[in-house]
Scaffold this motif. Structure first.
Motif, PDB file in Angstrom:
ATOM      1  N   LEU A  38      -4.700   8.199 -13.174  1.00 37.88           N
ATOM      2  CA  LEU A  38      -3.878   7.078 -12.724  1.00 37.88           C
ATOM      3  C   LEU A  38      -3.538   7.210 -11.239  1.00 37.88           C
ATOM      4  CD1 LEU A  38      -2.309   4.502 -13.323  1.00 37.88           C
ATOM      5  CD2 LEU A  38      -0.420   5.940 -14.124  1.00 37.88           C
ATOM      6  N   GLY A  39      -3.194   8.432 -10.812  1.00 39.91           N
ATOM      7  CA  GLY A  39      -2.909   8.661  -9.396  1.00 39.91           C
ATOM      8  C   GLY A  39      -4.109   8.343  -8.518  1.00 39.91           C
ATOM      9  N   ALA A  40      -5.291   8.753  -8.948  1.00 39.38           N
ATOM     10  CA  ALA A  40      -6.504   8.477  -8.178  1.00 39.38           C
ATOM     11  C   ALA A  40      -6.775   6.980  -8.102  1.00 39.38           C
ATOM     12  CB  ALA A  40      -7.692   9.210  -8.789  1.00 39.38           C
ATOM     13  N   LEU A  41      -6.553   6.273  -9.196  1.00 36.52           N
ATOM     14  CA  LEU A  41      -6.761   4.821  -9.195  1.00 36.52           C
ATOM     15  C   LEU A  41      -5.770   4.128  -8.258  1.00 36.52           C
ATOM     16  CD1 LEU A  41      -7.411   4.204 -12.996  1.00 36.52           C
ATOM     17  CD2 LEU A  41      -9.067   4.012 -11.127  1.00 36.52           C
ATOM     18  N   LEU A  42      -4.501   4.514  -8.326  1.00 41.03           N
ATOM     19  CA  LEU A  42      -3.497   3.916  -7.435  1.00 41.03           C
ATOM     20  C   LEU A  42      -3.829   4.190  -5.974  1.00 41.03           C
ATOM     21  CD1 LEU A  42      -0.302   4.808  -9.490  1.00 41.03           C
ATOM     22  CD2 LEU A  42      -1.166   2.502  -9.016  1.00 41.03           C
ATOM     23  N   GLN A  43      -4.253   5.417  -5.689  1.00 37.65           N
ATOM     24  CA  GLN A  43      -4.617   5.759  -4.317  1.00 37.65           C
ATOM     25  C   GLN A  43      -5.838   4.950  -3.876  1.00 37.65           C
ATOM     26  OE1 GLN A  43      -5.189   9.939  -3.636  1.00 37.65           O
ATOM     27  NE2 GLN A  43      -5.422   9.691  -1.444  1.00 37.65           N
ATOM     28  N   GLU A  94       0.826  -1.209   0.000  1.00 40.47           N
ATOM     29  CA  GLU A  94       0.000   0.000   0.000  1.00 40.47           C
ATOM     30  C   GLU A  94       0.860   1.258   0.000  1.00 40.47           C
ATOM     31  OE1 GLU A  94      -1.330  -2.415   2.402  1.00 40.47           O
ATOM     32  OE2 GLU A  94      -2.931  -3.036   1.059  1.00 40.47           O
ATOM     33  N   TRP A  95       1.971   1.258   0.773  1.00 37.56           N
ATOM     34  CA  TRP A  95       2.865   2.424   0.775  1.00 37.56           C
ATOM     35  C   TRP A  95       3.465   2.643  -0.605  1.00 37.56           C
ATOM     36  CZ3 TRP A  95       2.699   6.385   3.723  1.00 37.56           C
ATOM     37  CH2 TRP A  95       2.286   6.266   5.036  1.00 37.56           C
ATOM     38  N   GLY A  96       3.804   1.563  -1.294  1.00 39.72           N
ATOM     39  CA  GLY A  96       4.323   1.687  -2.654  1.00 39.72           C
ATOM     40  C   GLY A  96       3.290   2.302  -3.583  1.00 39.72           C
ATOM     41  N   LEU A  97       2.037   1.842  -3.467  1.00 34.52           N
ATOM     42  CA  LEU A  97       0.957   2.403  -4.288  1.00 34.52           C
ATOM     43  C   LEU A  97       0.725   3.879  -3.962  1.00 34.52           C
ATOM     44  CD1 LEU A  97      -1.619  -0.540  -4.202  1.00 34.52           C
ATOM     45  CD2 LEU A  97      -0.229   0.191  -6.150  1.00 34.52           C
ATOM     46  N   LEU A  98       0.795   4.214  -2.674  1.00 32.18           N
ATOM     47  CA  LEU A  98       0.611   5.610  -2.280  1.00 32.18           C
ATOM     48  C   LEU A  98       1.732   6.493  -2.815  1.00 32.18           C
ATOM     49  CD1 LEU A  98      -0.627   5.123   1.395  1.00 32.18           C
ATOM     50  CD2 LEU A  98      -1.994   5.764  -0.602  1.00 32.18           C
TER      51      LEU A  98
END
Length: 107
Positions: free
Chosen positions: A45-50, A6-10
């Motif tokens: 993409l940022g919103a999806l990853l978050q 999750e930290w990597g995705l954030l």
């Protein structure tokens, strides 16, 4: 607790938002099509990853971490790419933001 995944995705979400912000500036108020398309895609993409990271992470931790990391990355990009000023106060502000993110990571 937020896992390493999750930290990597954030972090990746923060990077997408910061790079997207750079393209937003380059879009000159959405008057240039390619930079406009780039920032829209990066923000999505940022919103999806978050969103993926927030499946298991606490909202407060995940959201604040992304905002803090995005702010720090954006400042780096603004100084290196656009030659914007970097005062001691800005350095201190970024250090405080990153310290807050580290404290969140430990909770």
């Amino acid at each position: 607790m937020v896992s390493s995944v999750e930290w990597g995705l954030l972090f990746l979400a923060s990077l997408c938002f910061a790079v997207g912000g750079t393209f937003m500036k380059l879009s000159e108020g959405v008057t240039r099509p390619l930079p406009t398309l780039a920032f829209l895609v990066l923000f999505l993409l940022g919103a999806l990853l978050q969103a993926f990271a927030m499946r298991r992470a606490d909202l407060g931790v995940a959201y604040i971490a992304v905002l803090g990391l995005e702010a720090a990355l954006t400042l780096v990009f603004s100084v290196t790419l656009f030659r914007e000023g970097l005062s001691p106060a800005r350095v201190l502000a970024v250090a405080l933001i990153l310290a807050g993110v580290v404290l969140l990571r430990r909770t």
